[in-house]
Write an enzyme that holds these catalytic residues in place. Structure first.
Site, PDB file in Angstrom:
ATOM      1  N   ASN A   9      -5.109  11.635  27.025  1.00  0.00           N
ATOM      2  CA  ASN A   9      -6.212  12.563  27.291  1.00  0.00           C
ATOM      3  C   ASN A   9      -7.269  12.338  26.219  1.00  0.00           C
ATOM      4  O   ASN A   9      -7.121  12.810  25.093  1.00  0.00           O
ATOM      5  CB  ASN A   9      -5.677  14.003  27.257  1.00  0.00           C
ATOM      6  CG  ASN A   9      -6.789  15.029  27.401  1.00  0.00           C
ATOM      7  OD1 ASN A   9      -7.907  14.688  27.777  1.00  0.00           O
ATOM      8  ND2 ASN A   9      -6.474  16.282  27.103  1.00  0.00           N
ATOM      9  N   LYS A  11     -10.251  13.448  26.132  1.00  0.00           N
ATOM     10  CA  LYS A  11     -11.189  14.575  25.948  1.00  0.00           C
ATOM     11  C   LYS A  11     -12.624  14.030  25.930  1.00  0.00           C
ATOM     12  O   LYS A  11     -12.912  13.065  26.628  1.00  0.00           O
ATOM     13  CB  LYS A  11     -10.833  15.367  24.687  1.00  0.00           C
ATOM     14  CG  LYS A  11      -9.336  15.701  24.654  1.00  0.00           C
ATOM     15  CD  LYS A  11      -8.947  16.684  23.606  1.00  0.00           C
ATOM     16  CE  LYS A  11      -7.444  16.920  23.683  1.00  0.00           C
ATOM     17  NZ  LYS A  11      -6.976  17.957  22.789  1.00  0.00           N
ATOM     18  N   HIS A  95      -5.982  22.584  31.389  1.00  0.00           N
ATOM     19  CA  HIS A  95      -5.798  22.278  29.966  1.00  0.00           C
ATOM     20  C   HIS A  95      -6.237  23.501  29.150  1.00  0.00           C
ATOM     21  O   HIS A  95      -7.170  24.206  29.534  1.00  0.00           O
ATOM     22  CB  HIS A  95      -6.629  21.052  29.583  1.00  0.00           C
ATOM     23  CG  HIS A  95      -6.326  20.575  28.197  1.00  0.00           C
ATOM     24  ND1 HIS A  95      -6.893  21.148  27.087  1.00  0.00           N
ATOM     25  CD2 HIS A  95      -5.495  19.613  27.742  1.00  0.00           C
ATOM     26  CE1 HIS A  95      -6.424  20.550  26.001  1.00  0.00           C
ATOM     27  NE2 HIS A  95      -5.573  19.608  26.373  1.00  0.00           N
ATOM     28  N   GLU A  97      -7.983  23.814  26.629  1.00  0.00           N
ATOM     29  CA  GLU A  97      -9.415  23.845  26.281  1.00  0.00           C
ATOM     30  C   GLU A  97     -10.247  24.321  27.469  1.00  0.00           C
ATOM     31  O   GLU A  97     -11.264  24.996  27.298  1.00  0.00           O
ATOM     32  CB  GLU A  97      -9.862  22.461  25.780  1.00  0.00           C
ATOM     33  CG  GLU A  97      -9.327  22.210  24.374  1.00  0.00           C
ATOM     34  CD  GLU A  97      -8.947  20.766  24.075  1.00  0.00           C
ATOM     35  OE1 GLU A  97      -9.436  19.846  24.761  1.00  0.00           O
ATOM     36  OE2 GLU A  97      -8.135  20.560  23.145  1.00  0.00           O
ATOM     37  N   GLU A 167       2.041  22.449  26.789  1.00  0.00           N
ATOM     38  CA  GLU A 167       1.248  22.200  25.587  1.00  0.00           C
ATOM     39  C   GLU A 167       1.027  23.514  24.844  1.00  0.00           C
ATOM     40  O   GLU A 167       0.109  24.275  25.186  1.00  0.00           O
ATOM     41  CB  GLU A 167      -0.114  21.603  25.972  1.00  0.00           C
ATOM     42  CG  GLU A 167      -0.025  20.261  26.661  1.00  0.00           C
ATOM     43  CD  GLU A 167      -1.293  19.439  26.448  1.00  0.00           C
ATOM     44  OE1 GLU A 167      -1.174  18.279  26.042  1.00  0.00           O
ATOM     45  OE2 GLU A 167      -2.390  19.961  26.653  1.00  0.00           O
ATOM     46  N   GLY A 173      -4.009  19.306  18.656  1.00  0.00           N
ATOM     47  CA  GLY A 173      -5.017  18.847  17.700  1.00  0.00           C
ATOM     48  C   GLY A 173      -4.862  19.425  16.307  1.00  0.00           C
ATOM     49  O   GLY A 173      -5.767  19.310  15.477  1.00  0.00           O
ATOM     50  N   SER A 213      -0.054  17.324  19.335  1.00  0.00           N
ATOM     51  CA  SER A 213       0.188  16.568  18.102  1.00  0.00           C
ATOM     52  C   SER A 213       1.314  15.538  18.207  1.00  0.00           C
ATOM     53  O   SER A 213       2.043  15.299  17.232  1.00  0.00           O
ATOM     54  CB  SER A 213       0.426  17.519  16.925  1.00  0.00           C
ATOM     55  OG  SER A 213      -0.738  18.289  16.677  1.00  0.00           O
TER      56      SER A 213
HETATM   57  P1  PGA Z   1      -3.346  16.281  20.696  1.00  0.00           P
HETATM   58  O1  PGA Z   1      -3.904  16.823  22.120  1.00  0.00           O
HETATM   59  O2  PGA Z   1      -2.363  15.190  20.995  1.00  0.00           O
HETATM   60  O3  PGA Z   1      -4.570  15.775  19.993  1.00  0.00           O
HETATM   61  O4  PGA Z   1      -2.716  17.435  20.023  1.00  0.00           O
HETATM   62  C1  PGA Z   1      -3.068  16.966  23.231  1.00  0.00           C
HETATM   63  C2  PGA Z   1      -3.828  17.516  24.400  1.00  0.00           C
HETATM   64  O5  PGA Z   1      -4.712  18.372  24.192  1.00  0.00           O
HETATM   65  O6  PGA Z   1      -3.586  17.154  25.566  1.00  0.00           O
END
Ligand code: PGA
Length: 259
Positions: A9, A11, A95, A97, A167, A173, A213
């Site tokens: 992903n 983003k 997601h 976000e 998640e 992140g 992460s």
């Molecule tokens: P990350 O993001 O691996 O940077 O924690 C995962 C995601 O948001 O799908």
């Protein structure tokens, strides 16, 4: 044997040329994967070019979002048919976000899921609790709410085309990864939700990814965790090397399992 998934992903990262360079580099390393499906989810602007490159490979293309309507006056939005015209096969929906920054509701996510399935896209539906929800002991009830609202009324066949990504919002992140126990507990809960809505066979078949992460140094432990069938990877999917190391951890684990 069930195929596992490594989904990238990106983003809001990588312009068209950067996406092309990454894809050309990556595809040299993932020619002969026996047990892992790799899915690249670039920004909308790179979908078409990446789709063209991936046609000759076994790597799949996914989008990060879509609108639920077929077409119309929705300035700035992208439809499922538009995604399909770029050879996209998967779409990330719900997601955290999208839920938290763009205020997407469970009912909107449900509508998107229905449209994706109707159009033949495979949804990667994300669920996960915030830190505050976990600390107040509400993890399971939050997951249940998100699960129930997203998958309400689906047929068994439709559900079979879905992938779920657990998640935890506090792990996305942040560099703070869920422990094996925390991840496996959540994945077990989700599997039992599928079993009670449908049946045990489907519950075992559906791939439940962990995201938050994931990095090369924790992938090995996480992939060996019960009920984790792959990863949705943000930060560590932005460079080829860590992403390939994570894919290799999955392949190595599954190879050992087969023996
Ligand atoms: P990350 O993001 O691996 O940077 O924690 C995962 C995601 O948001 O799908």
């Amino acid at each position: 044997m069930k195929r596992y998934i490594a989904a990238a992903n990106w983003k809001m990262n990588k312009d068209v040329q950067e996406s092309i360079d990454f894809t050309n580099h990556l595809t040299k390393f993932v020619l002969n994967l026996k047990r892992t499906d790799v899915i690249l989810c670039p920004p909308f602007t790179s979908l078409f070019n990446i789709g063209e490159l991936l046609k000759k490979t076994t790597v799949y293309l996914g989008a990060q979002n879509m609108h639920f309507a077929d077409s119309g006056a929705y300035t700035g939005e992208i439809s499922a048919d538009m995604l399909k015209s770029t050879f996209c096969e998967y779409v990330i929906l719900g997601h955290s976000e999208r839920r938290h920054v763009f205020n997407e509701s469970d009912s909107m996510i449900h509508k998107k899921l229905l449209t994706a399935l109707e159009k033949g896209l495979k949804p990667i539906l994300c669920v996960g609790e915030t830190l505050e929800e976990r600390q107040s002991g509400r993890t399971v009830s939050v997951l249940k709410q998100q699960y129930t609202d997203a998958f309400a009324g689906l047929s068994e066949g439709e559900m079979g085309n879905c992938i779920i990504a657990y998640e935890p919002v506090w792990a996305i992140g942040t560099g703070v990864v869920a422990s094996s126990e925390q991840a496996s507990e959540a994945h077990k809960e989700i599997r039992s939700m599928i079993a009670s809505q449908f049946n045990l066979r489907l519950a075992n078949e559906i791939r439940i990814l962990y995201g938050g992460s994931v990095r090369p140094d924790n992938a090995e432990e996480l992939i060996a965790t019960a009920d984790i069938d792959g990863f949705l990877i943000g930060g560590a999917s932005l460079s080829v090397e860590p992403f390939v190391l994570i894919i290799q951890s999955i392949e190595n684990y599954l190879e050992k399992q087969e023996k």
